[in-house]
Design an enzyme around this catalytic site. Structure first.
Site, PDB file in Angstrom:
ATOM      1  N   TYR A 179      61.911  26.307   8.157  1.00  0.00           N
ATOM      2  CA  TYR A 179      62.937  25.349   7.733  1.00  0.00           C
ATOM      3  C   TYR A 179      63.590  24.688   8.945  1.00  0.00           C
ATOM      4  CZ  TYR A 179      67.198  23.485   5.642  1.00  0.00           C
ATOM      5  OH  TYR A 179      68.230  22.654   5.252  1.00  0.00           O
ATOM      6  N   LYS A 205      63.275  20.649  10.019  1.00  0.00           N
ATOM      7  CA  LYS A 205      64.417  19.748  10.134  1.00  0.00           C
ATOM      8  C   LYS A 205      64.540  19.184  11.557  1.00  0.00           C
ATOM      9  CE  LYS A 205      65.868  19.949   5.884  1.00  0.00           C
ATOM     10  NZ  LYS A 205      65.846  18.768   5.005  1.00  0.00           N
TER      11      LYS A 205
END
Length: 252
Positions: free
Chosen positions: A158, A162
């Site tokens: 994650y 990002k």
């Protein structure tokens, strides 16, 4: 003339709040959901204004990205703004589970959180350049994360996805500025959404709130207000920025 906007992952949480904020600002919104068409329809039905649309599709598939984008263009009669909000948050600690689990977590996360926005940004840029009125004034806004900067030890894929999204945003800002196209992002910290509420209501809730000196987490509407500013009123010179929306919980 209305501004036409596609918001991905808008069936709930931050995405639904973004759709609402943009509709209040006068946008006609294509509300996207990955699978839950009913949730997207409920959001669209609550938006002020008329002409809003619903599009549904799994953005981890490039073909579905093309179909969803084409449907949004067809239903709204063109697009001026793209907001990439859809994302997944899958826990996969580095020393837990099998190697196959690790690989699958990375594949799924990058497909949704990075490759899908990249594909949609490409489709949007092409659409803007080819539209009769020309590309100038088109805007790309991506929803990144504080985790790109401070690290996500339990969710490494994650955080990496990002960070890649932030970099993509800035690369597009440089590449598309000669065409008059704006590209920027927000990097929220913890937000009070359905996905995050179990953690907030559990034993870790107090520690999560204490990450910010305001001793709370963000409301979805606070992130949405920042996205709406970037999608509407932010001056062109803000292109390329990644705005922290984390209540001073992480400074850089």
């Amino acid at each position: 003339m209305s501004t036409n906007t596609l918001v991905t992952g808008a069936g709930r949480g931050i995405g639904a709040a973004i759709a609402a904020a943009l509709a209040v600002a006068g946008h006609t919104v294509a509300v996207h959901a990955g699978h839950d068409a009913d949730a997207a329809r409920r959001v669209a039905a609550t938006l002020p204004g008329t002409g809003h649309a619903v599009v549904v599709g799994d953005l981890s598939s490039p073909a579905e990205c093309e179909r969803v984008f084409a449907e949004a263009v067809d239903q709204l009669g063109g697009l001026d703004v793209l907001v990439n909000n859809a994302g997944i948050f899958r826990a996969q600690p580095v020393l837990s589970g099998s190697f196959a689990d690790w690989h699958e977590a990375w594949r799924q996360t990058l497909d949704v959180n990075l490759l899908a926005p990249a594909n949609l940004c490409r489709l949007m840029a092409e659409h803007l350049v080819q539209r009769p009125e020309g590309p100038a004034g088109g805007r790309l806004v991506n929803v990144g994360s504080r985790g790109a900067y401070r690290g996500e030890p339990e969710n490494a894929a994650y955080g990496a996805s990002k960070a890649g999204l932030h970099s993509l945003t800035q690369s597009l800002a440089v590449a598309l500025a000669p065409h008059g196209i704006f590209s920027a992002a927000v990097a929220p910290g913890f937000v009070d959404t359905r996905m995050g509420r179990p953690a907030l209501e559990g034993a870790s809730g107090a520690a999560i709130r204490a990450q910010s000196p305001f001793n709370r987490v963000a409301e979805p509407e606070e992130v949405a207000a920042t996205v709406a500013w970037l999608a509407t009123a932010a001056p062109e010179w803000v292109s390329g920025t990644v705005i922290d929306v984390n209540g001073a919980s992480h400074l850089r």
